[in-house]
Design an enzyme around this catalytic site. Structure first.
Site, PDB file in Angstrom:
ATOM      1  N   LYS A 202       0.879  -1.185   0.000  1.00  0.00           N
ATOM      2  CA  LYS A 202       0.000   0.000   0.000  1.00  0.00           C
ATOM      3  C   LYS A 202       0.913   1.231   0.000  1.00  0.00           C
ATOM      4  CE  LYS A 202      -2.512   3.284   1.709  1.00  0.00           C
ATOM      5  NZ  LYS A 202      -1.793   4.459   1.254  1.00  0.00           N
ATOM      6  N   GLU A 408       8.104  16.251  15.507  1.00  0.00           N
ATOM      7  CA  GLU A 408       8.708  16.060  14.187  1.00  0.00           C
ATOM      8  C   GLU A 408       8.046  17.021  13.204  1.00  0.00           C
ATOM      9  OE1 GLU A 408       7.717  12.456  11.987  1.00  0.00           O
ATOM     10  OE2 GLU A 408       9.852  12.218  11.534  1.00  0.00           O
TER      11      GLU A 408
HETATM   12  P1  NAD Z   1       1.626   8.606   7.591  1.00  0.00           P
HETATM   13  O1  NAD Z   1       1.734   7.878   8.878  1.00  0.00           O
HETATM   14  O2  NAD Z   1       0.613   9.655   7.442  1.00  0.00           O
HETATM   15  O3  NAD Z   1       1.348   7.567   6.404  1.00  0.00           O
HETATM   16  C1  NAD Z   1       2.175   6.465   6.159  1.00  0.00           C
HETATM   17  C2  NAD Z   1       1.396   5.431   5.371  1.00  0.00           C
HETATM   18  O4  NAD Z   1       0.328   4.970   6.191  1.00  0.00           O
HETATM   19  C3  NAD Z   1       0.762   5.944   4.092  1.00  0.00           C
HETATM   20  O5  NAD Z   1       0.788   4.940   3.108  1.00  0.00           O
HETATM   21  C4  NAD Z   1      -0.664   6.210   4.515  1.00  0.00           C
HETATM   22  O6  NAD Z   1      -1.576   6.125   3.444  1.00  0.00           O
HETATM   23  C5  NAD Z   1      -0.901   5.080   5.507  1.00  0.00           C
HETATM   24  N1  NAD Z   1      -1.949   5.339   6.490  1.00  0.00           N
HETATM   25  C6  NAD Z   1      -2.487   6.515   6.875  1.00  0.00           C
HETATM   26  N2  NAD Z   1      -3.455   6.318   7.797  1.00  0.00           N
HETATM   27  C7  NAD Z   1      -3.514   4.987   8.018  1.00  0.00           C
HETATM   28  C8  NAD Z   1      -4.286   4.159   8.881  1.00  0.00           C
HETATM   29  N3  NAD Z   1      -5.201   4.671   9.696  1.00  0.00           N
HETATM   30  N4  NAD Z   1      -4.054   2.828   8.865  1.00  0.00           N
HETATM   31  C9  NAD Z   1      -3.109   2.299   8.064  1.00  0.00           C
HETATM   32  N5  NAD Z   1      -2.353   3.026   7.221  1.00  0.00           N
HETATM   33  C10 NAD Z   1      -2.546   4.353   7.197  1.00  0.00           C
HETATM   34  O7  NAD Z   1       3.099   9.111   7.314  1.00  0.00           O
HETATM   35  P2  NAD Z   1       3.563  10.023   6.113  1.00  0.00           P
HETATM   36  O8  NAD Z   1       3.113  11.397   6.423  1.00  0.00           O
HETATM   37  O9  NAD Z   1       3.212   9.385   4.811  1.00  0.00           O
HETATM   38  O10 NAD Z   1       5.165   9.901   6.238  1.00  0.00           O
HETATM   39  C11 NAD Z   1       5.907  10.679   7.082  1.00  0.00           C
HETATM   40  C12 NAD Z   1       6.211   9.943   8.363  1.00  0.00           C
HETATM   41  O11 NAD Z   1       6.893   8.714   8.078  1.00  0.00           O
HETATM   42  C13 NAD Z   1       7.142  10.720   9.262  1.00  0.00           C
HETATM   43  O12 NAD Z   1       6.691  10.635  10.589  1.00  0.00           O
HETATM   44  C14 NAD Z   1       8.477   9.986   9.110  1.00  0.00           C
HETATM   45  O13 NAD Z   1       9.349  10.133  10.188  1.00  0.00           O
HETATM   46  C15 NAD Z   1       8.032   8.581   8.942  1.00  0.00           C
HETATM   47  N6  NAD Z   1       9.097   7.779   8.323  1.00  0.00           N
HETATM   48  C16 NAD Z   1       9.784   6.867   9.111  1.00  0.00           C
HETATM   49  C17 NAD Z   1      10.838   6.136   8.564  1.00  0.00           C
HETATM   50  C18 NAD Z   1      11.619   5.157   9.399  1.00  0.00           C
HETATM   51  O14 NAD Z   1      12.349   4.355   8.843  1.00  0.00           O
HETATM   52  N7  NAD Z   1      11.511   5.177  10.718  1.00  0.00           N
HETATM   53  C19 NAD Z   1      11.188   6.315   7.229  1.00  0.00           C
HETATM   54  C20 NAD Z   1      10.486   7.250   6.474  1.00  0.00           C
HETATM   55  C21 NAD Z   1       9.437   7.976   7.030  1.00  0.00           C
END
Ligand code: NAD
Length: 504
Positions: A202, A408
Site C-alpha cells: 500500500k 517532528e
Molecule cells: P503517515 O503515517 O501519514 O502515512 C504512512 C502510510 O500509512 C501511508 O501509506 C498512509 O496512506 C498510511 N496510512 C495513513 N493512515 C492509516 C491508517 N489509519 N491505517 C493504516 N495506514 C494508514 O506518514 P507520512 O506522512 O506518509 O510519512 C511521514 C512519516 O513517516 C514521518 O513521521 C516519518 O518520520 C516517517 N518515516 C519513518 C521512517 C523510518 O524508517 N523510521 C522512514 C520514512 C518515514
C-alpha cells in the site's frame, strides 16, 4: 509566494510513455485493475500543482481482493516452495531492472514527490536496487539450528533429536510513506520476498506512481503473479483495512508515530506480527574539537537533504557554546545559499515539500515557534506557485519545551541550542519521545564512542549523518518504532521459528 518555477516535464522516453498512459491501475494477482468502486485519485507535481495522472482510489473491498490474491499465491503458488537460489535469482534481476530503469524511475519519483533529481538518481534508487541485491544473498542464508536437549524421556533404543526451521510468516501488508517511496518500498519487499512471503503493498496516496511502475518490473523479473499485489488509495481506508484484516499475518509499517499507533491497535485482532518504522527528531551534536569543514556542511545536509523529509533528519542541533556562533552561522549561510527549484532542474538543491497540506503544516511550526519567542536566523518563508516550497530554515533561541523542539516537523527546519558540555548535550539529545538516529561530530575518539554508547537511538553516526546501506540495520527505540529494517536480521521480520523435536 513569489518563486518562479518552470513547469518542467519528463524527458526520459520511458517516463514520458508511462505518464502518457494517464490512468495507472493497481496490481491484483496478474491483473492491472481499477478500484471496484470505479473511483480514481489524482496525483500532482508538488512543485507546480500540475496533474500527473490518476490511480485507483481503492477501499476495503480492494484490500480484500488483494489479500485473497496474496493468500492464494502463498498457499498454492510456486514462490514459497522455490529453492532459495531460484528466489535469489529473481530478486537479483529486480535489482538489475531497477538499475536499468534508473533515469526513468528518478524522473517519475521527482515529478511525483518533488525531490531533486540527484537525490533519487544517485542515492535512493540505487539504494532500492541494492536492497534487492543484498536480500537476494540473504534468501540463501535462512538457516535453523540443531539443538542438543536434556530431555530424560528416551524409550529403549531411541534417542531425541531436535532442530529449528525458519518459515515465511505468510501474507504481509507493507504500508509505505511518501518521503522516499521507492527505497522504502524496497526495504520491505526485498526481505519479505527473500523469506518466501507474499505481499500486499500500500503506497502513500501522494506518491503511488513509482510503486506501480515497480510492480511492472517485478513481473518482468519473473516474480509469479500474486506474490506482490499493489492496492492504492487512502491510508485511513485501504491502510486501515489491511491493518485490521484477519487474512494478513504481518504488518510492516513505515510512517508517522500517530498512525503507527493506530496500526498497532488494528493489528491486535488476529495478533499480527508488527514492525513499525516511525518518526524521529534526531539530534546532531557538534563538539568544539570537531573538524568544522566536515561538521558545518554535514549539519546542513543532515537537515536539508530531501527538503528535510527524512525520518532520520538532523532536526535538533546541539553545539558547544565555544563554537556555537561559528557552526550555526555556517549552517545559516548554507541555508541562505541553497537554490530552491523544480526537482527536474539540475541546479536545484531544495525541492518542494510533498504537498500543500504538508507545506502549510511545516510553515505553521515555524510561525508558532517565532510567536513563542524563537528567532529566525535563516529562511522561514513559504513560497512557490503551489505554496509548497519552504526556505531552508534555522531557528535559534528555542526552549526545550517548544513544539518545534519536541515534535517532528518533517521539513527543512532545524532548531539550534548551545550546550556547555557533552553531558548537557547528551541529556538534551535524550530528552525526546523519539529515538531514531543521532550524530556526534568530534575528533576525540573517546568522546565519540562515549556519546555513541549513551545516546538512546537505533543509529548513531560519528562525523557523518544519513549514511545508509542495505547491510546496516535501521530503526528506532522509544516512540520511533519496533524492529529494524535493512541488515541481515531484517529477513527475520518475515520468518517464524518452528521447533521440531523427534524421537528417532
Ligand atoms: P503517515 O503515517 O501519514 O502515512 C504512512 C502510510 O500509512 C501511508 O501509506 C498512509 O496512506 C498510511 N496510512 C495513513 N493512515 C492509516 C491508517 N489509519 N491505517 C493504516 N495506514 C494508514 O506518514 P507520512 O506522512 O506518509 O510519512 C511521514 C512519516 O513517516 C514521518 O513521521 C516519518 O518520520 C516517517 N518515516 C519513518 C521512517 C523510518 O524508517 N523510521 C522512514 C520514512 C518515514
Amino acid at each position: 509566494m513569489s518563486l518562479d518555477i518552470p513547469a518542467l516535464k519528463a524527458t526520459q522516453p520511458a517516463a514520458v510513455a508511462f505518464l502518457a498512459r494517464s490512468d495507472h491501475p493497481m496490481l491484483l494477482g496478474e491483473h492491472w485493475v481499477p478500484a471496484e468502486s470505479g473511483q480514481w485519485m489524482e496525483t500532482v507535481d508538488p512543485a507546480t500543482g500540475a496533474v500527473l495522472g490518476r490511480f485507483p482510489n481503492g477501499d476495503a473491498s480492494d484490500a480484500n481482493r488483494a489479500v485473497r490474491a496474496a493468500r492464494a499465491a502463498f498457499e498454492n503458488g510456486p514462490w514459497p516452495a522455490m529453492t532459495p537460489s531460484q528466489r535469489a535469482r529473481i530478486l537479483w534481476r529486480v535489482g538489475e531492472l531497477i538499475e536499468q530503469h534508473i533515469d526513468e524511475l528518478a524522473e517519475l519519483e521527482t515529478l511525483d514527490q518533488g525531490k531533486p533529481l540527484w537525490v533519487g538518481r544517485y542515492a535512493e534508487i540505487p539504494g532500492a536496487a541494492e536492497q534487492f541485491r543484498f536480500f537476494a544473498g540473504q534468501a540463501q542464508r535462512i538457516e535453523g539450528q540443531t539443538i542438543p536437549t536434556s530431555i530424560n524421556y528416551q524409550p529403549p533404543g531411541k534417542q531425541v533429536m531436535a532442530y529449528t526451521v525458519k518459515q515465511p510468516v505468510g501474507v504481509v501488508a507493507a504500508i509505505v510513506p511518501w518521503n522516499s517511496p521507492l527505497v522504502l518500498t524496497a526495504m520491505k519487499l526485498a526481505p519479505a520476498l527473500a523469506a518466501g512471503c507474499c505481499v500486499v503493498l500500500k503506497p502513500a496516496e501522494d506518491t503511488s506512481l513509482t510503486a506501480l511502475r515497480l510492480g511492472e518490473l517485478l513481473l518482468e523479473a519473473g516474480l509469479p503473479p500474486g506474490v506482490v499485489n499493489i492496492v492504492t488509495g487512502r491510508g485511513d481506508v485501504v491502510g486501515a483495512a489491511l491493518a485490521a484484516h484477519p487474512g494478513v499475518d504481518k504488518i510492516s509499517f513505515t510512517g508517522s508515530t500517530t498512525v503507527g499507533r493506530s496500526v498497532l491497535q488494528a493489528a491486535g485482532g488476529n495478533l499480527k506480527r508488527v514492525t513499525l518504522e516511525l518518526g524521529g527528531k534526531s539530534p546532531v551534536i557538534v563538539m568544539p574539537d570537531a573538524d568544522m569543514d566536515l561538521a558545518i556542511p554535514g549539519a546542513a545536509n543532515a537537515i536539508y537533504f530531501n527538503t528535510g523529509q527524512v525520518c532520520v533528519a538532523g532536526s535538533r542541533l546541539y553545539v558547544h557554546r565555544d563554537v556555537f556562533d561559528r557552526v550555526v552561522n555556517g549552517v545559516a549561510d548554507i541555508a541562505r545559499s541553497m537554490k530552491l527549484g523544480h526537482g527536474l532542474d539540475a541546479a536545484t538543491q531544495v525541492g518542494p515539500v510533498v504537498s500543500r497540506k504538508q507545506a502549510d503544516r511545516v510553515h505553521r511550526y515555524v510561525q508558532d515557534a517565532v510567536a513563542d519567542g524563537a528567532r529566525l536566523l535563516a529562511g522561514g518563508r513559504q513560497l512557490g506557485p503551489n505554496g509548497t516550497f519552504i526556505e531552508p530554515t534555522v531557528l535559534v533561541d528555542v526552549r526545550p519545551d517548544m513544539a518545534c523542539v519536541r515534535e517532528e516537523i518533517f521539513g527543512p527546519v532545524v532548531v539550534a541550542t548551545p550546550v556547555d558540555s557533552l553531558e548537557e548535550a547528551l541529556a538534551l539529545a535524550n530528552d525526546s519521545a523519539y529515538g531514531l538516529a543521532a550524530s556526534v561530530w568530534t575528533r576525540d575518539l573517546s568522546t565519540a564512542h562515549r556519546a555513541a554508547a549513551r545516546i538512546k537511538s537505533g543509529t548513531v553516526w560519528i562525523n557523518c549523518h544519513l549514511m545508509f546501506d542495505a547491510s546496516l540495520p535501521i530503526g528506532g527505540v522509544k516512540e520511533s518504532g519496533w524492529g529494524r529494517e535493512s541488515g541481515q536480521a531484517a529477513v527475520d521480520n518475515f520468518l517464524e521459528l518452528k521447533t521440531v523435536c523427534a524421537v528417532i
